[in-house]
Design an enzyme around this catalytic site. Sequence first.
Site, mmCIF file in Angstrom:
data_model
loop_
_atom_site.group_PDB
_atom_site.id
_atom_site.type_symbol
_atom_site.label_atom_id
_atom_site.label_comp_id
_atom_site.label_asym_id
_atom_site.label_seq_id
_atom_site.Cartn_x
_atom_site.Cartn_y
_atom_site.Cartn_z
ATOM 1 N N ARG A 111 -40.112 88.450 75.084
ATOM 2 C CA ARG A 111 -41.548 88.771 75.045
ATOM 3 C C ARG A 111 -41.875 89.901 74.079
ATOM 4 N NH1 ARG A 111 -42.430 91.129 81.184
ATOM 5 N NH2 ARG A 111 -44.221 92.284 80.418
ATOM 6 N N ASP A 163 -43.111 87.387 82.146
ATOM 7 C CA ASP A 163 -41.682 87.115 82.222
ATOM 8 C C ASP A 163 -41.417 85.618 82.337
ATOM 9 O OD1 ASP A 163 -40.241 89.547 81.959
ATOM 10 O OD2 ASP A 163 -41.059 90.199 83.869
ATOM 11 N N GLU A 197 -41.783 84.652 88.645
ATOM 12 C CA GLU A 197 -41.625 84.954 87.226
ATOM 13 C C GLU A 197 -40.251 84.572 86.694
ATOM 14 O OE1 GLU A 197 -42.104 89.195 86.547
ATOM 15 O OE2 GLU A 197 -41.094 89.707 88.412
ATOM 16 N N HIS A 215 -44.849 95.926 77.284
ATOM 17 C CA HIS A 215 -45.587 96.828 78.171
ATOM 18 C C HIS A 215 -46.539 97.772 77.454
ATOM 19 C CE1 HIS A 215 -42.770 95.258 81.169
ATOM 20 N NE2 HIS A 215 -43.878 95.287 81.867
ATOM 21 N N ARG A 233 -48.555 98.413 89.493
ATOM 22 C CA ARG A 233 -47.193 98.549 88.930
ATOM 23 C C ARG A 233 -46.636 99.911 89.352
ATOM 24 N NH1 ARG A 233 -49.369 95.401 84.384
ATOM 25 N NH2 ARG A 233 -47.919 93.703 83.918
ATOM 26 N N CYS A 258 -50.698 87.417 87.926
ATOM 27 C CA CYS A 258 -50.930 88.771 87.432
ATOM 28 C C CYS A 258 -50.326 88.983 86.048
ATOM 29 C CB CYS A 258 -50.414 89.814 88.416
ATOM 30 S SG CYS A 258 -48.654 89.661 88.742
HETATM 31 C C1 PEP Z 1 -45.154 89.481 84.492
HETATM 32 O O1 PEP Z 1 -43.952 89.391 84.213
HETATM 33 O O2 PEP Z 1 -45.989 88.603 84.215
HETATM 34 C C2 PEP Z 1 -45.664 90.693 85.157
HETATM 35 C C3 PEP Z 1 -46.904 90.769 85.584
HETATM 36 O O3 PEP Z 1 -44.807 91.741 85.289
HETATM 37 P P1 PEP Z 1 -44.446 92.758 84.111
HETATM 38 O O4 PEP Z 1 -45.326 92.431 82.936
HETATM 39 O O5 PEP Z 1 -44.652 94.125 84.630
HETATM 40 O O6 PEP Z 1 -43.006 92.431 83.853
HETATM 41 MG MG MG Z 2 -42.521 90.768 85.145
#
Ligand code: PEP
Ligand code: MG
Length: 535
Positions: A458, A448, A424, A183, A290, A495
Amino acid sequence: MEKISVEKTASRGIAVAKVYKYLEPDLSPSAGIIADSETETEIQKFAQAKADVTKELEALAAENEIFAAHLEIAGDFALQDGVEAKIKDDHKNVQLAMQNTVEEFAALFEVMEDEYMRERAADVRDIGKRFMAKLKGITLPDLGGIQEETIVVARDLFPSDTVKINPQLVKGILTEEGGVTSHVSILAKSMNIPILVGVTGILAKLEDGMPVCMDAGKGVIVADPDDATLAEYEAAKEAYEKECERLKSLRGKPAVTKGGKRVYLCANVGNAEGIRNALPMNIDGVGLFRSEFLYMENTHFPTEEEQFEVYKEAAQLIPQELTIRTLDIGGDKSLSYFEFEQEENPFLGWRAIRISLDMKDMFKTQLRAILRASAFGHIRIMFPMIISLEELRQAKEITKECMAELAAEQVEYDKNIEMGMMMETPASVLLAEEFAKEADFFSIGTNDLTQYLLAVDRGNKKIADRYDYFHPAVLKGIEQIIRAGHKEGIKVGMCGEMAGDAKAVPKLLELGLDEFSMSAGSVDYVREQVLEFPG
Ligand code: PEP
Ligand code: MG
């Protein structure tokens, strides 16, 4: 001068600035039982620290009410009595006395019935840190307090740190830990800050205040550059800015391929400011809001009213769709005011929709706020981390419960609001056909999805080379999701960070993706790829 290369990059931009090392200092108390004759000196040290902390908080309180509350706690006589008693009666030195008292205080708050009061434990600990820093003569690092242009260098940055950053002054970020879709990377990109993560040993190589150059696209860092290198980077920065200008000229064109297919280019944002940043890119909507950032920036679970104001402002800013994802906390996203139990595998643990369904009142507060805001724009609701039809049905059911309440209260909301889901989890891929019958839209979360399909964390730099959304298993998963969605006539977007990767665009267009949602900084690059796509 030293040149450092980084293998995996996921950001763009060139920065030249001074190093600001962001290190959590050691605030543990020096152990110590003192003699009778020393108690007065220790009490004096406390009085001095209290005066310093009060002065600091008074300045902060003028701008932010959170610190006004901190100021009140810092001045509480019970805190002073606790510390002084431990110095006088237990013969503890001031640092130990302070730490014990703060822990006692925090423990008192933690067992309180009232949720708001329980959340104050985090505030008490925060104040404790401030006192301890004064007592140890340490200056606490504060990303929000940066006053000049810098490149922030840290072991790791958590979303709660990153949200304090002022992008006008933080020109770049380098971290030892983290992956390209953790993140911190996503947030930095949304603020258009060049970032390189997983740079082993970078803290030891850079000194505070040292000049440094970085090219986030190429994955190069130059520590203490000589004049020629500085000039070279300044020139590269200029060329990069020119290229950005060229891409800007494409913004007026809608995203239509050469073959005539119209796709939608949307932004991923964390707040209304993110929408304002993205609007100049001529976006077709917000594919991912988000909402957890609203929770992370707060000192308490935001109330219905507080959330309503934010969502309403967001909805009014963007005439097209605004997709609000319900709270996706857990994993690497924590809240300062809510204690999460330690988990072996947080990314496989209590996160996202699991928390919302378990904490129904909190979930309903958010849903009511979103629904009320839906009267002011085109909002869609999106549920994260769904693994079963039961979860999707339950989330929709609770939303309908909120709708019924609002209707009874004669409060306006969009009765046809769409309810979609993030794709996801591996379960969502395997059940895509079933989900497509009950969800109003899909949005593929490749960040994810990649980690779960490939069993590759990740955020773990050790296996970063194995984290690959071009892996055939991930591409097959994406293909299945798109096919299943189209079979039922629903729109399929993406996304995850893959949607903003210009190299991935031709493949995703080939697979039939309808909507690309990404960090604002990627929109121009993706638009260029779409306009050039022959199909
Ligand atoms: C994802 O998992 O691709 C996503 C957009 O959500 P986040 O990155 O906030 O987990
Ligand atoms: Mg996610």
